[in-house]
Design a protein around this motif. Structure first.
Motif, short mmCIF file in Angstrom:
data_model
loop_
_atom_site.label_atom_id
_atom_site.label_comp_id
_atom_site.label_asym_id
_atom_site.label_seq_id
_atom_site.Cartn_x
_atom_site.Cartn_y
_atom_site.Cartn_z
N ASP A 103 -12.04 1.74 -9.67
CA ASP A 103 -10.73 2.01 -9.07
C ASP A 103 -10.25 0.77 -8.33
O ASP A 103 -11.04 0.07 -7.70
N SER A 104 -8.95 0.53 -8.37
CA SER A 104 -8.33 -0.54 -7.58
C SER A 104 -7.74 0.10 -6.34
O SER A 104 -6.88 0.98 -6.44
N VAL A 105 -8.23 -0.31 -5.16
CA VAL A 105 -7.80 0.30 -3.91
C VAL A 105 -7.32 -0.76 -2.93
O VAL A 105 -7.63 -1.94 -3.06
N CYS A 106 -6.58 -0.33 -1.92
CA CYS A 106 -6.09 -1.21 -0.87
C CYS A 106 -7.30 -1.81 -0.14
O CYS A 106 -8.21 -1.08 0.26
N GLY B 89 -15.87 4.39 -9.15
CA GLY B 89 -15.33 5.74 -9.05
C GLY B 89 -15.66 6.53 -10.30
O GLY B 89 -16.38 6.06 -11.17
N GLN C 114 -11.84 -3.74 -5.89
CA GLN C 114 -12.41 -2.94 -6.97
C GLN C 114 -13.60 -2.15 -6.45
O GLN C 114 -14.54 -2.74 -5.91
N CYS D 156 0.84 -1.19 0.00
CA CYS D 156 0.00 0.00 0.00
C CYS D 156 0.88 1.25 0.00
O CYS D 156 1.93 1.27 0.64
N LEU E 20 -6.09 -6.28 -5.01
CA LEU E 20 -6.67 -4.98 -4.71
C LEU E 20 -8.19 -5.04 -4.85
O LEU E 20 -8.73 -5.78 -5.67
N ASN F 4 -6.82 3.18 0.16
CA ASN F 4 -5.93 4.06 -0.58
C ASN F 4 -5.77 3.53 -2.01
O ASN F 4 -5.66 2.33 -2.23
N ASP F 5 -5.75 4.44 -2.99
CA ASP F 5 -5.65 3.99 -4.39
C ASP F 5 -4.23 4.07 -4.94
O ASP F 5 -4.03 4.03 -6.15
N ASP F 6 -3.24 4.16 -4.08
CA ASP F 6 -1.84 4.24 -4.51
C ASP F 6 -1.09 3.04 -3.94
O ASP F 6 -1.32 2.63 -2.81
#
Length: 79
Positions: free
Chosen positions: A42-45, A33, A30, A14, A28, A50-52
């Motif tokens: 968006d693929s998020v933690c 968004g 889904q 993350c 991740l 968090n999306d980074d």
């Protein structure tokens, strides 16, 4: 510039400093968004949202694999 590994093959972590989640891109979560008013996914933690994310270094990968092995051993070898 280095070429990125194939999708889902390289361990990632993350991008949020305090989040301890580790996994692969396919792990991740889904979530729906928007980008400029257009709907997207968006693929998020899965832990903090968090999306980074960042690719792990070789040292981080070794530590992550040791932690996974220790967790399996603590469960009595059950996956």
């Amino acid at each position: 510039m280095k070429e990125r590994p194939a999708w889902g093959t390289a361990p990632i972590r993350c991008g949020r400093t305090r989040c301890k989640w580790r996994g692969f891109e396919g792990d991740l979560k889904q979530v729906p968004g928007t980008i400029g008013g257009v709907r997207c996914t968006d693929s998020v933690c899965p832990t903090c949202g968090n999306d980074d994310y960042m690719f792990m270094t070789p040292g981080e990968i070794k530590a992550w694999e040791r932690a996974k092995a220790a967790a399996i051993a603590a469960q009595g070898g059950k996956v």
